[in-house]
Design a protein around this motif. Structure first.
Motif, PDB file in Angstrom:
ATOM      1  N   LEU A   1       0.835  -1.203   0.000  1.00 35.14           N
ATOM      2  CA  LEU A   1       0.000   0.000   0.000  1.00 35.14           C
ATOM      3  C   LEU A   1       0.869   1.253   0.000  1.00 35.14           C
ATOM      4  CD1 LEU A   1      -2.915   1.123   0.258  1.00 35.14           C
ATOM      5  CD2 LEU A   1      -2.602   1.026   2.724  1.00 35.14           C
ATOM      6  N   TRP A   2       1.899   1.284   0.871  1.00 34.16           N
ATOM      7  CA  TRP A   2       2.785   2.455   0.936  1.00 34.16           C
ATOM      8  C   TRP A   2       3.663   2.572  -0.315  1.00 34.16           C
ATOM      9  CZ3 TRP A   2       0.726   5.931   3.375  1.00 34.16           C
ATOM     10  CH2 TRP A   2       0.127   5.742   4.612  1.00 34.16           C
ATOM     11  N   ILE A   3       4.052   1.444  -0.895  1.00 33.81           N
ATOM     12  CA  ILE A   3       4.804   1.497  -2.157  1.00 33.81           C
ATOM     13  C   ILE A   3       3.933   2.114  -3.241  1.00 33.81           C
ATOM     14  CG2 ILE A   3       5.809   0.072  -4.002  1.00 33.81           C
ATOM     15  CD1 ILE A   3       6.749  -1.858  -1.730  1.00 33.81           C
ATOM     16  N   THR A   4       2.657   1.755  -3.259  1.00 31.66           N
ATOM     17  CA  THR A   4       1.724   2.341  -4.230  1.00 31.66           C
ATOM     18  C   THR A   4       1.593   3.844  -4.022  1.00 31.66           C
ATOM     19  OG1 THR A   4       0.501   0.263  -4.347  1.00 31.66           O
ATOM     20  CG2 THR A   4      -0.633   2.220  -5.139  1.00 31.66           C
ATOM     21  N   VAL A   5       1.495   4.259  -2.761  1.00 35.04           N
ATOM     22  CA  VAL A   5       1.409   5.693  -2.461  1.00 35.04           C
ATOM     23  C   VAL A   5       2.662   6.414  -2.963  1.00 35.04           C
ATOM     24  CG1 VAL A   5       1.404   7.405  -0.585  1.00 35.04           C
ATOM     25  CG2 VAL A   5      -0.169   5.475  -0.515  1.00 35.04           C
ATOM     26  N   ALA A   6       3.830   5.801  -2.738  1.00 31.97           N
ATOM     27  CA  ALA A   6       5.091   6.428  -3.162  1.00 31.97           C
ATOM     28  C   ALA A   6       5.232   6.485  -4.681  1.00 31.97           C
ATOM     29  CB  ALA A   6       6.268   5.660  -2.565  1.00 31.97           C
ATOM     30  N   LEU A   7       4.692   5.501  -5.390  1.00 32.87           N
ATOM     31  CA  LEU A   7       4.850   5.447  -6.848  1.00 32.87           C
ATOM     32  C   LEU A   7       3.779   6.224  -7.605  1.00 32.87           C
ATOM     33  CD1 LEU A   7       5.871   1.713  -7.379  1.00 32.87           C
ATOM     34  CD2 LEU A   7       7.344   3.734  -7.430  1.00 32.87           C
ATOM     35  N   PHE A   8       2.669   6.525  -6.947  1.00 34.83           N
ATOM     36  CA  PHE A   8       1.555   7.195  -7.626  1.00 34.83           C
ATOM     37  C   PHE A   8       1.960   8.502  -8.318  1.00 34.83           C
ATOM     38  CE2 PHE A   8      -3.015   6.922  -8.172  1.00 34.83           C
ATOM     39  CZ  PHE A   8      -3.337   8.206  -8.576  1.00 34.83           C
ATOM     40  N   PRO A   9       2.805   9.347  -7.718  1.00 33.90           N
ATOM     41  CA  PRO A   9       3.189  10.585  -8.419  1.00 33.90           C
ATOM     42  C   PRO A   9       3.857  10.322  -9.776  1.00 33.90           C
ATOM     43  CG  PRO A   9       3.780  10.754  -6.120  1.00 33.90           C
ATOM     44  CD  PRO A   9       3.325   9.338  -6.350  1.00 33.90           C
ATOM     45  N   PHE A  10       4.544   9.184  -9.907  1.00 33.82           N
ATOM     46  CA  PHE A  10       5.156   8.859 -11.193  1.00 33.82           C
ATOM     47  C   PHE A  10       4.108   8.636 -12.272  1.00 33.82           C
ATOM     48  CE2 PHE A  10       8.496   7.693  -8.172  1.00 33.82           C
ATOM     49  CZ  PHE A  10       9.551   8.407  -8.710  1.00 33.82           C
ATOM     50  N   ILE A  11       2.939   8.108 -11.886  1.00 40.17           N
ATOM     51  CA  ILE A  11       1.849   7.945 -12.850  1.00 40.17           C
ATOM     52  C   ILE A  11       1.376   9.312 -13.324  1.00 40.17           C
ATOM     53  CG2 ILE A  11      -0.577   7.255 -13.073  1.00 40.17           C
ATOM     54  CD1 ILE A  11       0.051   4.807 -11.447  1.00 40.17           C
ATOM     55  N   ILE A  12       1.304  10.264 -12.411  1.00 44.36           N
ATOM     56  CA  ILE A  12       0.892  11.620 -12.777  1.00 44.36           C
ATOM     57  C   ILE A  12       1.890  12.233 -13.759  1.00 44.36           C
ATOM     58  CG2 ILE A  12       0.457  13.954 -11.905  1.00 44.36           C
ATOM     59  CD1 ILE A  12      -0.424  12.598  -9.246  1.00 44.36           C
TER      60      ILE A  12
ATOM     61  N   THR B   1      -7.026  12.641  -7.228  1.00 48.53           N
ATOM     62  CA  THR B   1      -7.099  11.258  -6.755  1.00 48.53           C
ATOM     63  C   THR B   1      -5.990  10.966  -5.758  1.00 48.53           C
ATOM     64  OG1 THR B   1      -8.094  10.544  -8.841  1.00 48.53           O
ATOM     65  CG2 THR B   1      -7.093   8.834  -7.488  1.00 48.53           C
ATOM     66  N   TYR B   2      -4.798  11.448  -6.042  1.00 50.25           N
ATOM     67  CA  TYR B   2      -3.660  11.218  -5.144  1.00 50.25           C
ATOM     68  C   TYR B   2      -3.888  11.895  -3.799  1.00 50.25           C
ATOM     69  CZ  TYR B   2       1.159  10.757  -3.548  1.00 50.25           C
ATOM     70  OH  TYR B   2       2.283  10.437  -2.831  1.00 50.25           O
ATOM     71  N   ILE B   3      -4.432  13.089  -3.821  1.00 54.78           N
ATOM     72  CA  ILE B   3      -4.718  13.814  -2.578  1.00 54.78           C
ATOM     73  C   ILE B   3      -5.727  13.025  -1.727  1.00 54.78           C
ATOM     74  CG2 ILE B   3      -5.844  15.884  -1.646  1.00 54.78           C
ATOM     75  CD1 ILE B   3      -4.470  17.414  -4.007  1.00 54.78           C
ATOM     76  N   LEU B   4      -6.690  12.380  -2.363  1.00 56.98           N
ATOM     77  CA  LEU B   4      -7.657  11.559  -1.632  1.00 56.98           C
ATOM     78  C   LEU B   4      -7.056  10.207  -1.226  1.00 56.98           C
ATOM     79  CD1 LEU B   4     -10.873  12.158  -3.793  1.00 56.98           C
ATOM     80  CD2 LEU B   4     -10.371  13.100  -1.533  1.00 56.98           C
ATOM     81  N   PHE B   5      -6.165   9.687  -2.053  1.00 55.37           N
ATOM     82  CA  PHE B   5      -5.590   8.362  -1.829  1.00 55.37           C
ATOM     83  C   PHE B   5      -4.669   8.317  -0.606  1.00 55.37           C
ATOM     84  CE2 PHE B   5      -2.441   4.980  -3.059  1.00 55.37           C
ATOM     85  CZ  PHE B   5      -3.297   3.911  -2.857  1.00 55.37           C
ATOM     86  N   ILE B   6      -3.938   9.382  -0.350  1.00 60.25           N
ATOM     87  CA  ILE B   6      -2.993   9.388   0.775  1.00 60.25           C
ATOM     88  C   ILE B   6      -3.704   9.160   2.115  1.00 60.25           C
ATOM     89  CG2 ILE B   6      -1.348  10.794   2.085  1.00 60.25           C
ATOM     90  CD1 ILE B   6      -0.481  12.009  -0.614  1.00 60.25           C
ATOM     91  N   PRO B   7      -4.734   9.955   2.470  1.00 58.64           N
ATOM     92  CA  PRO B   7      -5.396   9.669   3.754  1.00 58.64           C
ATOM     93  C   PRO B   7      -6.151   8.344   3.748  1.00 58.64           C
ATOM     94  CG  PRO B   7      -6.503  11.486   2.623  1.00 58.64           C
ATOM     95  CD  PRO B   7      -5.268  11.171   1.844  1.00 58.64           C
ATOM     96  N   CYS B   8      -6.655   7.935   2.594  1.00 63.41           N
ATOM     97  CA  CYS B   8      -7.347   6.647   2.506  1.00 63.41           C
ATOM     98  C   CYS B   8      -6.361   5.509   2.795  1.00 63.41           C
ATOM     99  CB  CYS B   8      -7.991   6.484   1.135  1.00 63.41           C
ATOM    100  SG  CYS B   8      -9.062   5.040   1.013  1.00 63.41           S
TER     101      CYS B   8
END
Length: 195
Positions: free
Chosen positions: A17-28, A166-173
């Motif tokens: 889950l945390w790896i996904t959070v860390a990698l999400f900005p690369f998708i952006i 989506t990323y802003i919502l995903f972090i607290p989720c």
């Protein structure tokens, strides 16, 4: 059936889950480059990295489902008349519309039964007014509705802005999900050690 803690699966699910959070900005960032009409080596590398990130995201979802199933299996084995069948724990996330509410009810049921099995009235009382699950679920639903609106009405315009929101919502989720998993594992340890 031999009962075993879901702590190992929980840790793996939280790590992914945390790896996904860390990698999400690369998708952006990569989404911005993939929108160009130019075909180049840079674009192919960007597409490959995006695919790898999506694979990590899928593994993250699978690891969460593995934890969820294992955690529910313990409740299922110890409850005389369980409310949900074990297969429904995974299927409820995959069936459209059902995935908006049934996993929430299963998770609440798991916590309530875990508190009962652990003979922990304090945890049971906290579950009845627990806002962590409710806040996490509200963010989850908000992201789903955002996805539906985006892909049905807007796609592909303003994809970078949508990904940032989506990323802003995903972090607290993600943070709340990790908290839910950890809290459940503590209760699970209580009722498994009492056996």
């Amino acid at each position: 059936m031999e009962l075993s803690s879901s702590k190992k699966e929980a840790k793996t699910a939280i790590w992914f889950l945390w790896i996904t959070v860390a990698l999400f900005p690369f998708i952006i960032i990569e989404g911005y480059y993939l929108n160009s009409d130019e075909v180049s080596v840079k674009m192919l590398i960007t597409a490959f990295v995006s695919l790898a990130i999506v694979c990590v995201f899928i593994i993250s979802i699978i690891m969460f489902l593995v934890w969820f199933y294992k955690a529910y299996s313990n409740i299922y084995a110890l409850t005389p008349d369980p409310k949900y069948k074990k297969w429904w724990v995974v299927a409820s996330w995959l069936v459209p519309v059902v995935n908006f509410f049934v996993p929430y009810f299963i998770l609440r049921y798991m916590y309530t039964k875990a508190a009962d099995l652990a003979d922990n009235p304090e945890a049971y009382k906290n579950m009845q007014k627990w806002t962590t699950l409710n806040a996490c679920w509200a963010l989850y639903i908000l992201m789903w509705i955002g996805d539906i609106v985006y892909y049905a009405l807007i796609f592909p315009d303003t994809s970078t802005l949508f990904n940032i929101i989506t990323y802003i919502l995903f972090i607290p989720c993600a943070w709340l999900t990790a908290k839910i998993i950890n809290n459940y594992c503590k209760l699970e340890e209580e009722f498994l050690h009492g056996r």
